[in-house]
Write an enzyme that holds these catalytic residues in place. Structure first.
Site, PDB file in Angstrom:
ATOM      1  N   SER A 144      72.813  49.837  37.180  1.00  0.00           N
ATOM      2  CA  SER A 144      73.738  49.724  36.178  1.00  0.00           C
ATOM      3  C   SER A 144      75.176  50.098  36.673  1.00  0.00           C
ATOM      4  O   SER A 144      75.173  51.114  37.342  1.00  0.00           O
ATOM      5  CB  SER A 144      73.371  50.290  34.701  1.00  0.00           C
ATOM      6  OG  SER A 144      74.421  50.252  33.957  1.00  0.00           O
ATOM      7  N   TYR A 155      70.598  57.849  30.348  1.00  0.00           N
ATOM      8  CA  TYR A 155      70.471  56.650  30.848  1.00  0.00           C
ATOM      9  C   TYR A 155      71.426  56.523  32.403  1.00  0.00           C
ATOM     10  O   TYR A 155      70.782  56.011  33.184  1.00  0.00           O
ATOM     11  CB  TYR A 155      70.900  55.702  30.104  1.00  0.00           C
ATOM     12  CG  TYR A 155      70.754  54.214  30.494  1.00  0.00           C
ATOM     13  CD1 TYR A 155      69.565  53.425  30.174  1.00  0.00           C
ATOM     14  CD2 TYR A 155      72.030  53.357  31.184  1.00  0.00           C
ATOM     15  CE1 TYR A 155      69.524  52.137  30.529  1.00  0.00           C
ATOM     16  CE2 TYR A 155      71.795  52.243  31.554  1.00  0.00           C
ATOM     17  CZ  TYR A 155      70.715  51.561  31.263  1.00  0.00           C
ATOM     18  OH  TYR A 155      70.576  50.275  31.787  1.00  0.00           O
ATOM     19  N   LYS A 159      70.070  55.895  36.099  1.00  0.00           N
ATOM     20  CA  LYS A 159      70.455  54.794  36.924  1.00  0.00           C
ATOM     21  C   LYS A 159      71.309  55.446  38.269  1.00  0.00           C
ATOM     22  O   LYS A 159      71.479  54.742  39.467  1.00  0.00           O
ATOM     23  CB  LYS A 159      71.443  53.834  35.924  1.00  0.00           C
ATOM     24  CG  LYS A 159      70.842  53.079  35.075  1.00  0.00           C
ATOM     25  CD  LYS A 159      69.572  52.096  35.547  1.00  0.00           C
ATOM     26  CE  LYS A 159      68.872  51.377  34.843  1.00  0.00           C
ATOM     27  NZ  LYS A 159      67.805  50.674  35.274  1.00  0.00           N
TER      28      LYS A 159
END
Length: 285
Positions: A144, A155, A159
Site C-alpha cells: 500500500s 496498517y 505494509k
C-alpha cells in the site's frame, strides 16, 4: 510446464473479494490455472466455478484462515509441492483494524500482524524455496502507499514491513530466475469498507483507483521483473514526494489529512486503504 495442459499456475490469497478477485479473473483470462485461498469455503467454491465456466481453467480451492498457523502451513505446503508447481504467488489477503497501538486489544493486533505480515513472510519463503529450485517463478506482494506514511497506524506499519520484506527478498533472489514485486496502490474501489463495517475513507475523488487498473499495472510490472509497482500517475508522484519529505513533515500531514471527512461513498481495498478500519476481523477475505 505447471499443468498437463501447459498452463502456468498462480496462487492468490484473499481471492474471493476486492483486488484478490480481480487478480483471479485477470490471471484466469490470461490462461493461468489457479489456486485460490480465502476463509469462506462456500464463497471460494462459487468463485472457482465461475472462473472455470468463464475461462476454462483449472481452479483449486484452499479454505484457510491465515491467522491460524496450522492453516497457513497448509497453504505453504501447497506452494512447496514440487509435483504441482506454482509459478506466481500473489500475497493479497488483508483487512483493516481500528485499534490503537497504545491501548488496543493485543489479541486483535496480533491477528492483524499474523495475516498482513507473518503470512506474507511464510508464503514468500515457501514459494521462493520451490521457485529457486526450479529456476523460475514470480512473487507479487500487495502492499500500500500507506507503507510510506510515517505515523499511519498499525496498517501502515504492517505494509511498511511488506515493502521492506519484498526489497530484501528481491536482493536474495537476484540471479535465481525468480523475481519479487510489491505493489503500492492507494484507495481502490472494492467492497472493503462494507465488509469491515467502515463509514469510508478520506481523500478526494481523484485519489480513488479502479481495481482492474491496479491489477493490470501490477501484473505488467511483475512479469517485467520490476521490484516496486505504483499504479497511476498521482500515486507515483505521491510516492516520490513521500520519499524525499522529512518523516516529521509526513507525520504532520497525515495527522491533518486523517481528520477530514470522507469525500467518496464507494469502498476501498483491504490491501490498499491507507486508512485503518473497524475491528471486525471478518474482513480478511
Amino acid at each position: 510446464m505447471s499443468t498437463p495442459l501447459g498452463r502456468p499456475t498462480a496462487l492468490i490469497t484473499g481471492a474471493t473479494a476486492g483486488l484478490g478477485a480481480s487478480y483471479a479473473a485477470h490471471l484466469a483470462a490470461a490462461g493461468h490455472d489457479l489456486v485460490i485461498v480465502a476463509r469462506d469455503g462456500a464463497r471460494l467454491e462459487e468463485t472457482a466455478e465461475r472462473l472455470r465456466e468463464r475461462h476454462g481453467v483449472q481452479v483449486e480451492v484452499l479454505a484457510a484462515d491465515l491467522a491460524q498457523r496450522e492453516q497457513l502451513a497448509v497453504v505453504a505446503a501447497r506452494l512447496g509441492d514440487a509435483a504441482r508447481p506454482v509459478d506466481l504467488l500473489v500475497n493479497n489477503a488483508g483487512y483493516g483494524l481500528k485499534q490503537s497501538l497504545a491501548v488496543g486489544q493485543i489479541e486483535l493486533l496480533e491477528q492483524h500482524f499474523d495475516v498482513l505480515a507473518r503470512a506474507v513472510l511464510v508464503l514468500c519463503n515457501a514459494a521462493a524455496k520451490a521457485m529457486v529450485a526450479r529456476g523460475r517463478g514470480r512473487i507479487l506482494n500487495v502492499g500500500s502507499i500507506a507503507a510510506l506514511l510515517a505515523g499511519g497506524g498499525h496498517y501502515a506499519a504492517l505494509k511498511g514491513y511488506v515493502l521492506a520484506l519484498t526489497e530484501s527478498l528481491a536482493k536474495d533472489l537476484r540471479g535465481s530466475g525468480v523475481s519479487a514485486t510489491v505493489v503500492l496502490p492507494g484507495y481502490v474501489h472494492t467492497e472493503f469498507h462494507v465488509r469491515a463495517g467502515m463509514k469510508g475513507a478520506s481523500g478526494p475523488s481523484r485519489a480513488w483507483l479502479n481495481a482492474d487498473d491496479v491489477v493490470t499495472d501490477s501484473l505488467r510490472d511483475t512479469f517485467a521483473g520490476r521490484l516496486v509497482s505504483v499504479p497511476s500517475p498521482q500515486y507515483r508522484a505521491l510516492a516520490a514526494l513521500l520519499g524525499v519529505l522529512p518523516r516529521s513533515a509526513v507525520r504532520a500531514a497525515w495527522r491533518l489529512g486523517s481528520r477530514k471527512a470522507p469525500s467518496n461513498a464507494r469502498t476501498t481495498s483491504p490491501a490498499t486503504s491507507p486508512a485503518t478500519s473497524s475491528p471486525a476481523p471478518t474482513a480478511r477475505g
